[in-house]
Design a protein around this motif. Structure first.
Motif, PDB file in Angstrom:
ATOM      1  N   MET A 177     -44.265  10.619-102.142  1.00  0.00           N
ATOM      2  CA  MET A 177     -45.233   9.563-101.859  1.00  0.00           C
ATOM      3  C   MET A 177     -45.959   9.180-103.153  1.00  0.00           C
ATOM      4  SD  MET A 177     -48.083   9.539 -98.875  1.00  0.00           S
ATOM      5  CE  MET A 177     -49.632   9.903 -99.642  1.00  0.00           C
ATOM      6  N   THR A 178     -46.207   7.903-103.345  1.00  0.00           N
ATOM      7  CA  THR A 178     -46.888   7.426-104.546  1.00  0.00           C
ATOM      8  C   THR A 178     -48.388   7.513-104.354  1.00  0.00           C
ATOM      9  OG1 THR A 178     -45.060   5.906-104.965  1.00  0.00           O
ATOM     10  CG2 THR A 178     -47.099   5.503-106.133  1.00  0.00           C
ATOM     11  N   THR A 179     -49.067   8.265-105.222  1.00  0.00           N
ATOM     12  CA  THR A 179     -50.506   8.447-105.120  1.00  0.00           C
ATOM     13  C   THR A 179     -51.137   8.286-106.490  1.00  0.00           C
ATOM     14  OG1 THR A 179     -50.310  10.843-105.454  1.00  0.00           O
ATOM     15  CG2 THR A 179     -50.261  10.041-103.185  1.00  0.00           C
ATOM     16  N   LEU A 180     -52.447   8.149-106.508  1.00  0.00           N
ATOM     17  CA  LEU A 180     -53.179   8.090-107.765  1.00  0.00           C
ATOM     18  C   LEU A 180     -53.096   9.440-108.468  1.00  0.00           C
ATOM     19  CD1 LEU A 180     -56.320   6.125-106.528  1.00  0.00           C
ATOM     20  CD2 LEU A 180     -54.510   5.250-108.024  1.00  0.00           C
ATOM     21  N   LEU A 217     -54.188   1.276-115.446  1.00  0.00           N
ATOM     22  CA  LEU A 217     -54.106   2.723-115.607  1.00  0.00           C
ATOM     23  C   LEU A 217     -52.650   3.119-115.394  1.00  0.00           C
ATOM     24  CD1 LEU A 217     -56.167   5.117-116.018  1.00  0.00           C
ATOM     25  CD2 LEU A 217     -55.867   5.554-113.572  1.00  0.00           C
ATOM     26  N   ALA A 218     -52.076   3.863-116.349  1.00  0.00           N
ATOM     27  CA  ALA A 218     -50.668   4.263-116.260  1.00  0.00           C
ATOM     28  C   ALA A 218     -50.548   5.765-116.482  1.00  0.00           C
ATOM     29  CB  ALA A 218     -49.839   3.501-117.287  1.00  0.00           C
ATOM     30  N   TRP A 219     -49.584   6.385-115.820  1.00  0.00           N
ATOM     31  CA  TRP A 219     -49.372   7.825-115.941  1.00  0.00           C
ATOM     32  C   TRP A 219     -47.934   8.150-115.560  1.00  0.00           C
ATOM     33  CZ3 TRP A 219     -51.630   5.224-112.055  1.00  0.00           C
ATOM     34  CH2 TRP A 219     -51.173   5.462-110.750  1.00  0.00           C
ATOM     35  N   VAL A 220     -47.518   9.378-115.871  1.00  0.00           N
ATOM     36  CA  VAL A 220     -46.163   9.829-115.562  1.00  0.00           C
ATOM     37  C   VAL A 220     -46.232  10.855-114.445  1.00  0.00           C
ATOM     38  CG1 VAL A 220     -44.112  11.011-116.423  1.00  0.00           C
ATOM     39  CG2 VAL A 220     -45.340   9.412-117.897  1.00  0.00           C
ATOM     40  N   ALA A 221     -45.459  10.616-113.385  1.00  0.00           N
ATOM     41  CA  ALA A 221     -45.354  11.549-112.266  1.00  0.00           C
ATOM     42  C   ALA A 221     -43.877  11.906-112.115  1.00  0.00           C
ATOM     43  CB  ALA A 221     -45.896  10.929-110.982  1.00  0.00           C
ATOM     44  N   ASP A 251     -40.407  12.152-113.322  1.00  0.00           N
ATOM     45  CA  ASP A 251     -39.732  11.440-114.407  1.00  0.00           C
ATOM     46  C   ASP A 251     -39.985   9.948-114.338  1.00  0.00           C
ATOM     47  OD1 ASP A 251     -38.343  10.898-112.124  1.00  0.00           O
ATOM     48  OD2 ASP A 251     -36.359  11.262-112.969  1.00  0.00           O
ATOM     49  N   ARG A 252     -41.022   9.550-113.588  1.00  0.00           N
ATOM     50  CA  ARG A 252     -41.296   8.124-113.426  1.00  0.00           C
ATOM     51  C   ARG A 252     -42.681   7.778-113.947  1.00  0.00           C
ATOM     52  NH1 ARG A 252     -39.006   6.331-107.458  1.00  0.00           N
ATOM     53  NH2 ARG A 252     -36.805   6.732-107.878  1.00  0.00           N
ATOM     54  N   ARG A 253     -42.761   6.611-114.570  1.00  0.00           N
ATOM     55  CA  ARG A 253     -44.040   6.118-115.054  1.00  0.00           C
ATOM     56  C   ARG A 253     -44.608   5.170-113.997  1.00  0.00           C
ATOM     57  NH1 ARG A 253     -47.142   5.505-119.646  1.00  0.00           N
ATOM     58  NH2 ARG A 253     -48.057   3.453-120.037  1.00  0.00           N
ATOM     59  N   GLN A 254     -45.850   5.419-113.609  1.00  0.00           N
ATOM     60  CA  GLN A 254     -46.497   4.613-112.589  1.00  0.00           C
ATOM     61  C   GLN A 254     -47.720   3.929-113.168  1.00  0.00           C
ATOM     62  OE1 GLN A 254     -47.282   7.453-109.481  1.00  0.00           O
ATOM     63  NE2 GLN A 254     -45.143   7.518-108.819  1.00  0.00           N
ATOM     64  N   ALA A 255     -48.151   2.858-112.522  1.00  0.00           N
ATOM     65  CA  ALA A 255     -49.311   2.110-113.012  1.00  0.00           C
ATOM     66  C   ALA A 255     -50.025   1.447-111.843  1.00  0.00           C
ATOM     67  CB  ALA A 255     -48.874   1.062-114.029  1.00  0.00           C
ATOM     68  N   VAL A 256     -51.322   1.169-112.057  1.00  0.00           N
ATOM     69  CA  VAL A 256     -52.111   0.466-111.048  1.00  0.00           C
ATOM     70  C   VAL A 256     -53.186  -0.344-111.765  1.00  0.00           C
ATOM     71  CG1 VAL A 256     -53.776   2.360-110.743  1.00  0.00           C
ATOM     72  CG2 VAL A 256     -53.380   0.743-108.861  1.00  0.00           C
ATOM     73  N   ARG A 311     -47.462   0.783-108.726  1.00  0.00           N
ATOM     74  CA  ARG A 311     -46.110   0.287-108.972  1.00  0.00           C
ATOM     75  C   ARG A 311     -45.404   1.192-109.980  1.00  0.00           C
ATOM     76  NH1 ARG A 311     -49.990  -2.742-111.148  1.00  0.00           N
ATOM     77  NH2 ARG A 311     -50.007  -3.047-113.409  1.00  0.00           N
ATOM     78  N   LEU A 312     -44.094   1.153-109.958  1.00  0.00           N
ATOM     79  CA  LEU A 312     -43.287   1.945-110.877  1.00  0.00           C
ATOM     80  C   LEU A 312     -42.988   1.142-112.127  1.00  0.00           C
ATOM     81  CD1 LEU A 312     -40.730   3.576-108.408  1.00  0.00           C
ATOM     82  CD2 LEU A 312     -42.786   4.593-109.376  1.00  0.00           C
TER      83      LEU A 312
END
Length: 210
Positions: A1-4, A55-59, A61-66, A90-91
């Protein structure tokens, strides 16, 4: 699940000029996160309350942003920023440059002749241009000039692909290039600003419709 991102997660805070600064999550509650004041941001460059950023981060092996907005500047030492998420997570991928824009006038010079057209999208590594002249082939060396708001950039590039649409008498020419850090930063910042503006307009349109 995609979370902050969780507490202690390393993040990048991307300001409206496209510059990314490293930080860490100190606390969060709901859609609000508290991060350490991003490393490298000078006092004169601290955004005003309400400013939009990413705001961007790595979870994994994927980089996510919001998309987020600045809602509070803490007075403690070291200082902290309070950010509120205002969009969906978003990815992203570091394998490709951020692409965007569209509609900007472009000049493509080949063989001493200048051809005029419009940008479909661009990044710091390439551009897709729509032209009315069928004068380009794969591997052609060209110069490209694009106006981005108050500045014009000029780059040396190579034609990667030409897609012909004879029915509409147009040709999409994809040009790749290597940009300097300065030019790359200008393109990246421009693309991110256009993207944020478009998302803001969409949110306002939905709010007004409701």
């Amino acid at each position: 699940m995609t979370t902050l991102p969780a507490i202690n997660a390393l993040v990048d805070v991307v300001l409206m000029d496209g510059e990314a600064y490293q930080s860490r999550v100190e606390d969060f509650s709901g859609k609000r996160l508290t991060v350490a004041a991003p490393f490298g941001v000078m006092d004169a460059d601290v955004p005003k309350l309400g400013a939009s950023m990413e705001l961007a981060w790595v979870a994994g092996d994927r980089r996510q942003a919001v998309d987020v907005r600045l809602v509070e500047l803490g007075r403690e030492r070291p200082p902290r920023w309070s950010l509120e998420a205002v969009g969906s997570i978003r990815l992203q991928t570091r394998r490709n440059y951020v692409r965007g824009g569209g509609g900007e006038w472009v000049e493509v010079v080949h063989g001493g002749t200048t051809y005029h057209g419009r940008i479909i999208d661009l990044s710091e590594g390439g551009a897709r241009c729509r032209l009315t002249e069928d004068r380009f082939e794969r591997d052609d060396r060209v110069d490209i000039k694009v106006a981005l708001e108050t500045e014009t950039i000029t780059l040396n590039g190579t034609v990667l692909f030409v897609r012909r649409d004879p029915e509409n008498a147009t040709y999409d020419v994809i040009i790749t290039y290597e940009s300097s850090e300065l030019v790359g930063r200008a393109i990246r910042g421009y693309v991110l600003r256009k993207e944020m503006e478009e998302r803001r307009r969409n949110r306002e349109s939905v709010a007004n419709a409701g």
